[in-house]
Design a protein around this motif. Sequence first.
Motif, PDB file in Angstrom:
ATOM      1  N   ARG A 136      61.905 -15.932  15.261  1.00  0.00           N
ATOM      2  CA  ARG A 136      60.217 -16.187  14.656  1.00  0.00           C
ATOM      3  C   ARG A 136      59.986 -14.559  13.887  1.00  0.00           C
ATOM      4  NH1 ARG A 136      59.381 -22.028  16.437  1.00  0.00           N
ATOM      5  NH2 ARG A 136      60.006 -22.487  14.887  1.00  0.00           N
ATOM      6  N   ILE A 137      60.030 -13.304  14.773  1.00  0.00           N
ATOM      7  CA  ILE A 137      59.550 -12.525  14.086  1.00  0.00           C
ATOM      8  C   ILE A 137      59.458 -12.076  13.092  1.00  0.00           C
ATOM      9  CG2 ILE A 137      59.336 -11.752  16.924  1.00  0.00           C
ATOM     10  CD1 ILE A 137      62.441 -10.243  16.049  1.00  0.00           C
ATOM     11  N   THR A 138      60.554 -12.117  12.498  1.00  0.00           N
ATOM     12  CA  THR A 138      60.965 -12.364  10.911  1.00  0.00           C
ATOM     13  C   THR A 138      59.872 -12.711  10.010  1.00  0.00           C
ATOM     14  OG1 THR A 138      62.217 -14.375  10.965  1.00  0.00           O
ATOM     15  CG2 THR A 138      63.843 -12.161  11.582  1.00  0.00           C
ATOM     16  N   TYR A 139      59.438 -13.213  10.663  1.00  0.00           N
ATOM     17  CA  TYR A 139      58.316 -14.063   9.083  1.00  0.00           C
ATOM     18  C   TYR A 139      57.066 -13.094  10.220  1.00  0.00           C
ATOM     19  CZ  TYR A 139      60.892 -17.675   8.601  1.00  0.00           C
ATOM     20  OH  TYR A 139      62.331 -18.418   8.268  1.00  0.00           O
ATOM     21  N   THR A 140      56.504 -12.914  11.360  1.00  0.00           N
ATOM     22  CA  THR A 140      55.520 -13.014  12.226  1.00  0.00           C
ATOM     23  C   THR A 140      55.654 -11.354  12.528  1.00  0.00           C
ATOM     24  OG1 THR A 140      56.411 -12.764  14.342  1.00  0.00           O
ATOM     25  CG2 THR A 140      55.392 -14.882  13.610  1.00  0.00           C
ATOM     26  N   ARG A 141      56.446 -10.249  12.394  1.00  0.00           N
ATOM     27  CA  ARG A 141      56.685  -8.884  12.334  1.00  0.00           C
ATOM     28  C   ARG A 141      56.953  -8.132  11.237  1.00  0.00           C
ATOM     29  NH1 ARG A 141      55.577  -6.764  17.594  1.00  0.00           N
ATOM     30  NH2 ARG A 141      55.415  -4.637  16.317  1.00  0.00           N
ATOM     31  N   LEU A 142      58.349  -8.432  10.765  1.00  0.00           N
ATOM     32  CA  LEU A 142      58.628  -8.252   9.570  1.00  0.00           C
ATOM     33  C   LEU A 142      59.211  -8.722   8.139  1.00  0.00           C
ATOM     34  CD1 LEU A 142      62.638  -8.161  11.878  1.00  0.00           C
ATOM     35  CD2 LEU A 142      60.222  -6.530  11.721  1.00  0.00           C
ATOM     36  N   ARG A 143      58.402  -9.431   7.929  1.00  0.00           N
ATOM     37  CA  ARG A 143      57.782 -10.246   6.773  1.00  0.00           C
ATOM     38  C   ARG A 143      56.364  -9.289   6.088  1.00  0.00           C
ATOM     39  NH1 ARG A 143      57.498 -16.288   5.071  1.00  0.00           N
ATOM     40  NH2 ARG A 143      55.740 -15.826   6.818  1.00  0.00           N
ATOM     41  N   GLY A 144      56.646  -9.065   4.399  1.00  0.00           N
ATOM     42  CA  GLY A 144      55.968  -8.389   3.941  1.00  0.00           C
ATOM     43  C   GLY A 144      55.938  -8.330   2.768  1.00  0.00           C
ATOM     44  N   PRO A 145      55.694  -6.718   2.410  1.00  0.00           N
ATOM     45  CA  PRO A 145      56.044  -5.760   1.464  1.00  0.00           C
ATOM     46  C   PRO A 145      57.365  -5.511   0.875  1.00  0.00           C
ATOM     47  CG  PRO A 145      53.791  -4.857   1.582  1.00  0.00           C
ATOM     48  CD  PRO A 145      54.513  -5.755   3.114  1.00  0.00           C
ATOM     49  N   GLY A 146      58.192  -6.114  -0.388  1.00  0.00           N
ATOM     50  CA  GLY A 146      59.886  -5.554   0.065  1.00  0.00           C
ATOM     51  C   GLY A 146      60.558  -6.248   0.820  1.00  0.00           C
ATOM     52  N   VAL A 147      60.472  -7.281   2.268  1.00  0.00           N
ATOM     53  CA  VAL A 147      60.897  -7.879   2.941  1.00  0.00           C
ATOM     54  C   VAL A 147      60.981  -9.223   2.987  1.00  0.00           C
ATOM     55  CG1 VAL A 147      61.608  -7.890   5.243  1.00  0.00           C
ATOM     56  CG2 VAL A 147      60.583  -5.642   4.830  1.00  0.00           C
ATOM     57  N   ALA A 148      61.647 -10.022   2.174  1.00  0.00           N
ATOM     58  CA  ALA A 148      61.743 -11.048   2.070  1.00  0.00           C
ATOM     59  C   ALA A 148      62.722 -12.345   3.356  1.00  0.00           C
ATOM     60  CB  ALA A 148      61.815 -12.011   0.627  1.00  0.00           C
ATOM     61  N   VAL A 149      62.746 -13.422   3.447  1.00  0.00           N
ATOM     62  CA  VAL A 149      63.238 -14.045   4.625  1.00  0.00           C
ATOM     63  C   VAL A 149      63.547 -15.375   4.127  1.00  0.00           C
ATOM     64  CG1 VAL A 149      63.139 -15.224   7.172  1.00  0.00           C
ATOM     65  CG2 VAL A 149      61.462 -13.293   5.997  1.00  0.00           C
ATOM     66  N   VAL A 150      64.830 -15.981   4.508  1.00  0.00           N
ATOM     67  CA  VAL A 150      65.790 -16.997   4.062  1.00  0.00           C
ATOM     68  C   VAL A 150      65.306 -17.516   5.797  1.00  0.00           C
ATOM     69  CG1 VAL A 150      67.041 -17.807   3.191  1.00  0.00           C
ATOM     70  CG2 VAL A 150      65.695 -15.904   2.072  1.00  0.00           C
ATOM     71  N   HIS A 151      64.719 -18.748   5.219  1.00  0.00           N
ATOM     72  CA  HIS A 151      65.423 -19.887   6.749  1.00  0.00           C
ATOM     73  C   HIS A 151      67.050 -21.040   5.872  1.00  0.00           C
ATOM     74  CE1 HIS A 151      65.126 -23.369   9.030  1.00  0.00           C
ATOM     75  NE2 HIS A 151      64.853 -23.991   8.224  1.00  0.00           N
ATOM     76  N   VAL A 152      67.819 -20.569   6.491  1.00  0.00           N
ATOM     77  CA  VAL A 152      68.902 -21.710   6.238  1.00  0.00           C
ATOM     78  C   VAL A 152      68.739 -22.507   7.564  1.00  0.00           C
ATOM     79  CG1 VAL A 152      71.177 -21.505   5.961  1.00  0.00           C
ATOM     80  CG2 VAL A 152      69.842 -19.628   5.474  1.00  0.00           C
TER      81      VAL A 152
END
Length: 609
Positions: free
Chosen positions: A315-331
């Motif tokens: 979940r660091i993908t959502y809490t630390r890495l997602r932002g401008p130009g960075v999307a996260v996809v839950h599969v």
Amino acid sequence: MRRRHMAGLSAAAAAVLLAGVPMVAHAGSAPVAELRASGPDPVFLANLDDDAGACRARSRTIAAAAVDREAAADERFQAAKEELEQEPDKDQAERAYLALRRSHRVELNQADRELAACHDAADTTVNGPADELDLTRLRIGAWPDAPADATATLVTTGRVRLFVKRSGWQVASTVSAAELRRGAELGLEGTDVVRDRAVWDGRATVTLRVTAGGRTTSSVVRLREAPVITQLNTQKLQRVLTSDATDDSGRQWRAATAAVLPEGVPLDRIDTGGDDWMQDLFEPAYQVMPGPNGKPHGLRVLVPTVNDLHRQAARITYTRLRGPGVAVVHVPGVPAEGLDDMNTYDSMGNVETMPPTPGHPHGTIVVGNTPSRELLTFFRSQGAQDVVTVDTGWLTIGHVDEFIQFLPSARGWRAIVADPAAGLRLLDKASGAQKLHGGLPTLEWPYDERIDQRTVAEFRADEQFVDTNRTAAARIAANVAELGLTEDRIVRVPMLFTARSLDWAIEKTAAEQLPAGPDRDQALADLNAMRQAVAETPNVINGLVVNAGRYVAPKPYGPRVNGRDVFADATTAALTRIGHQVRFVDDLISAHVSEGEIHCSTNTFRAYP
């Protein structure tokens, strides 16, 4: 701590997307207004990044609140499972258990669904200039003679949202007569990625229907969503990510790695809550479409694992890495009959991408054994990359990155492949009386037991060890053939595997605690029959690919001949032939003893086209 247990958008299409070619189909009388796309093959992005930075604080609250809730759910699941184990009707118990696993997975993924629901396309607002760039532009051509009674509607199909540019961008389904006269600019965003082509194949339409003077005409633009494409090691390194090490060994190899990175490439240490395996947490990918002036414009797309061993850390993908130009996809993965949820095949260290080959311009995704059906369906549904499944069941962890890695070279790219047969041959160069692992530091408990300190002669005489490496060599050869790799693509690197994994150590302790007798004898026989493999010598295949011909590899601690590590020398010689300089770093205590290495402990952002 146990380690982690159809073509896409072409360059030609990208170049012409802003060339001003009308993409219209007309119905009814002669058209009075036309809807135009900017090229013959208009493409749009799934606008799932967070340009306004609105999601990060909320995501941290959601992730923190999930920890205790999921612990309680695990306790309820375990209690229900134990009840089912007492069920006399085993068939009924199995059916009930599958339903229990599925409902439990839905409960555990509640936070992931909530986290993934926050993104730019979740609202009806264009969130500033950066978000505006993520829109695919369409235009209603000016109709200066539009009568006052002219009306127009806009209808879309597919998972998209359409904006009309007025004083700002507005979601609209109608266009006024005044807008018809002067023309209007439209912007389209995707609201989701393609997940299963049988449900939605990424195609969308925008239809303009104009009624004036009792006549109705229409024009249609047909578009498709850009595929999500996994990144390649041959792409330029921009950022290295790793967990925030808590031990001296981990801090030292991270510092040594940072020292060889190109200028401007950071090594970012991120708190993962104690999960060391950054590679397993997410797979980096991207979407791209033509942007202003015909230059590509895209989004980085992260696909986090939902494997139970790494779910919360991912979940660091959502809490630390997602932002401008960075999307996260839950599969989400859905438990299936006959598949053990506790395997690690959904960990993203089990997803690698072989660079382009003829007919596969975006490369080929390589996965091991049996990841979830949903993950495989997601990758295959993008239509841009084939997905090849290889056998990793002979490995204790079972990940592709344990035996193959893809490196750029002057002639395109090469696959470095673990060669256990060559590893066994290298032992013939060393004195049998010396320890196989040369130059070891002083080891304290439990590391003095985790590192096998037998002599070269003892290893050679160990039938289980030799047979484990023979088996590994045969399985690797079959996988190389499955990938269609020819000899000119392969660089073989000597290394050794062992069956003495953490699982083996646990079974050994249990067997030795049994009283003398048939049960103990059988347990010891089963122990000696184990052949699932982990790296005996720190796994040089499992390293970090850097730009400019640099490769960071674990220090192999092989036997020494004339004061030199024969495995380190063999690795250096093999990679030098393809133009790579090797930097060895010591991950023995921080990663290797836990059945991982440098690649497992890092992840990367690389430049996409």
